[in-house]
Enzyme design. Structure first.
Site, PDB file in Angstrom:
ATOM      1  N   LYS A  51     -14.742   9.445 -11.717  1.00  0.00           N
ATOM      2  CA  LYS A  51     -14.469   8.479 -12.775  1.00  0.00           C
ATOM      3  C   LYS A  51     -13.926   7.170 -12.219  1.00  0.00           C
ATOM      4  O   LYS A  51     -14.012   6.128 -12.847  1.00  0.00           O
ATOM      5  CB  LYS A  51     -13.404   9.067 -13.731  1.00  0.00           C
ATOM      6  CG  LYS A  51     -13.801  10.306 -14.441  1.00  0.00           C
ATOM      7  CD  LYS A  51     -12.610  10.754 -15.337  1.00  0.00           C
ATOM      8  CE  LYS A  51     -12.859  12.102 -15.941  1.00  0.00           C
ATOM      9  NZ  LYS A  51     -11.642  12.604 -16.641  1.00  0.00           N
ATOM     10  N   ASP A 111     -10.310   7.019   1.126  1.00  0.00           N
ATOM     11  CA  ASP A 111      -9.080   7.652   1.598  1.00  0.00           C
ATOM     12  C   ASP A 111      -9.415   8.386   2.896  1.00  0.00           C
ATOM     13  O   ASP A 111      -9.531   7.752   3.942  1.00  0.00           O
ATOM     14  CB  ASP A 111      -8.593   8.574   0.467  1.00  0.00           C
ATOM     15  CG  ASP A 111      -7.215   9.139   0.708  1.00  0.00           C
ATOM     16  OD1 ASP A 111      -6.256   8.362   0.739  1.00  0.00           O
ATOM     17  OD2 ASP A 111      -7.097  10.367   0.873  1.00  0.00           O
ATOM     18  N   ARG A 173      -5.397   4.955 -15.585  1.00  0.00           N
ATOM     19  CA  ARG A 173      -6.683   4.377 -15.154  1.00  0.00           C
ATOM     20  C   ARG A 173      -6.942   2.981 -15.718  1.00  0.00           C
ATOM     21  O   ARG A 173      -7.637   2.188 -15.104  1.00  0.00           O
ATOM     22  CB  ARG A 173      -7.848   5.272 -15.608  1.00  0.00           C
ATOM     23  CG  ARG A 173      -8.036   6.520 -14.801  1.00  0.00           C
ATOM     24  CD  ARG A 173      -9.404   7.115 -15.085  1.00  0.00           C
ATOM     25  NE  ARG A 173      -9.507   8.508 -14.706  1.00  0.00           N
ATOM     26  CZ  ARG A 173      -9.757   8.951 -13.467  1.00  0.00           C
ATOM     27  NH1 ARG A 173      -9.927   8.088 -12.497  1.00  0.00           N
ATOM     28  NH2 ARG A 173      -9.831  10.243 -13.207  1.00  0.00           N
TER      29      ARG A 173
HETATM   30  P1  IMP Z   1     -11.650  10.664   0.102  1.00  0.00           P
HETATM   31  O1  IMP Z   1     -12.770  11.604  -0.120  1.00  0.00           O
HETATM   32  O2  IMP Z   1     -10.460  11.324   0.767  1.00  0.00           O
HETATM   33  O3  IMP Z   1     -12.013   9.362   0.757  1.00  0.00           O
HETATM   34  O4  IMP Z   1     -11.033  10.353  -1.305  1.00  0.00           O
HETATM   35  C1  IMP Z   1     -11.575   9.535  -2.161  1.00  0.00           C
HETATM   36  C2  IMP Z   1     -11.184   9.928  -3.556  1.00  0.00           C
HETATM   37  O5  IMP Z   1      -9.821  10.416  -3.682  1.00  0.00           O
HETATM   38  C3  IMP Z   1     -11.255   8.674  -4.369  1.00  0.00           C
HETATM   39  O6  IMP Z   1     -12.522   8.508  -4.902  1.00  0.00           O
HETATM   40  C4  IMP Z   1     -10.186   8.896  -5.409  1.00  0.00           C
HETATM   41  O7  IMP Z   1     -10.744   9.580  -6.505  1.00  0.00           O
HETATM   42  C5  IMP Z   1      -9.175   9.782  -4.766  1.00  0.00           C
HETATM   43  N1  IMP Z   1      -8.014   8.999  -4.250  1.00  0.00           N
HETATM   44  C6  IMP Z   1      -7.658   8.838  -2.959  1.00  0.00           C
HETATM   45  N2  IMP Z   1      -6.557   8.081  -2.856  1.00  0.00           N
HETATM   46  C7  IMP Z   1      -6.209   7.745  -4.118  1.00  0.00           C
HETATM   47  C8  IMP Z   1      -5.129   6.953  -4.666  1.00  0.00           C
HETATM   48  O8  IMP Z   1      -4.267   6.389  -3.986  1.00  0.00           O
HETATM   49  N3  IMP Z   1      -5.103   6.864  -6.024  1.00  0.00           N
HETATM   50  C9  IMP Z   1      -6.034   7.459  -6.830  1.00  0.00           C
HETATM   51  N4  IMP Z   1      -7.053   8.185  -6.355  1.00  0.00           N
HETATM   52  C10 IMP Z   1      -7.152   8.334  -5.014  1.00  0.00           C
END
Ligand code: IMP
Ligand code: MG
Length: 184
Positions: A51, A111, A173
């Site tokens: 989302k 992230d 959000r």
């Molecule tokens: P990754 O797969 O670890 O790169 O994470 C990406 C997903 O984790 C993003 O699309 C977000 O949905 C969620 N996410 C990571 N860090 C945050 C944050 O600081 N706030 C909100 N959602 C986050």
């Protein structure tokens, strides 16, 4: 359009990290770059990752000066609530056939990079003409995959942020700014 009213920080938020005007300026800048880069392309499909990317993608797409279509994909990751574990699961797929299209993935935040690496691999198998990635925010200190972004808004430190599409347990959000969450 009526001006956006800026809601005050609630008690669970520490501070505003990126204010609404700064976000809007960056989105315009990214939209200009993307419009220029895709000027010659025939079939651009912008895929917003649900989302979290819904607001960023909506603002970005409305400022593109080139023809494009919009599609959505929803992913989820197992593991604890805050951080993704690397086990990414497809919840809802795009409707369009991506073969021979120019595909731009629009993500809210990078992230660990697991989500975007999964998507890049999954989409590459569908044989698009080109595949690029955009994210509004990145946390370079947390990145553990070798995914490279083609378009990035802001680099931020390793904090949990909410607003402009980003949530904590589905809250916050729709804030027009990006704020740091107090999780203690
Ligand atoms: P990754 O797969 O670890 O790169 O994470 C990406 C997903 O984790 C993003 O699309 C977000 O949905 C969620 N996410 C990571 N860090 C945050 C944050 O600081 N706030 C909100 N959602 C986050
Ligand atoms: Mg997300």
């Amino acid at each position: 359009m009526s001006p956006i009213t800026i809601p005050p920080l609630s008690d669970d938020l520490v501070s505003v990290l990126i204010d609404a005007d700064t976000i809007q300026r960056k989105v315009s800048e990214l939209a200009q770059r993307i419009s220029a880069d895709y000027k010659e392309c025939k079939e651009l499909v912008v895929v917003a990752v649900l989302k979290g990317a819904f607001i960023f993608a909506a603002d970005l797409c409305r400022q593109l000066s080139i023809a494009h279509t919009v599609d959505f994909i929803a992913l989820s990751s197992y593991g604890n609530r805050d951080y993704t574990s690397g086990n990414v699961r497809l919840i809802m797929d795009v409707r369009e056939n991506l073969a021979n299209k120019d595909v731009l993935i629009v993500e809210d935040i990078l992230d660990s990079g697991h989500t975007l690496s999964y998507l890049a691999r999954n989409f590459a198998a569908r044989q698009p003409s080109s595949l690029k990635t955009a994210a509004l925010v990145s946390k370079p200190d947390r990145l553990i995959t070798d995914i490279k972004l083609d378009y990035l808004g802001f680099e931020i430190p390793d904090v949990w942020v909410v607003g402009y599409g980003l949530d904590y347990a589905e809250q916050h959000r729709t804030l027009p700014y990006i704020a740091v969450m107090n999780r203690t």
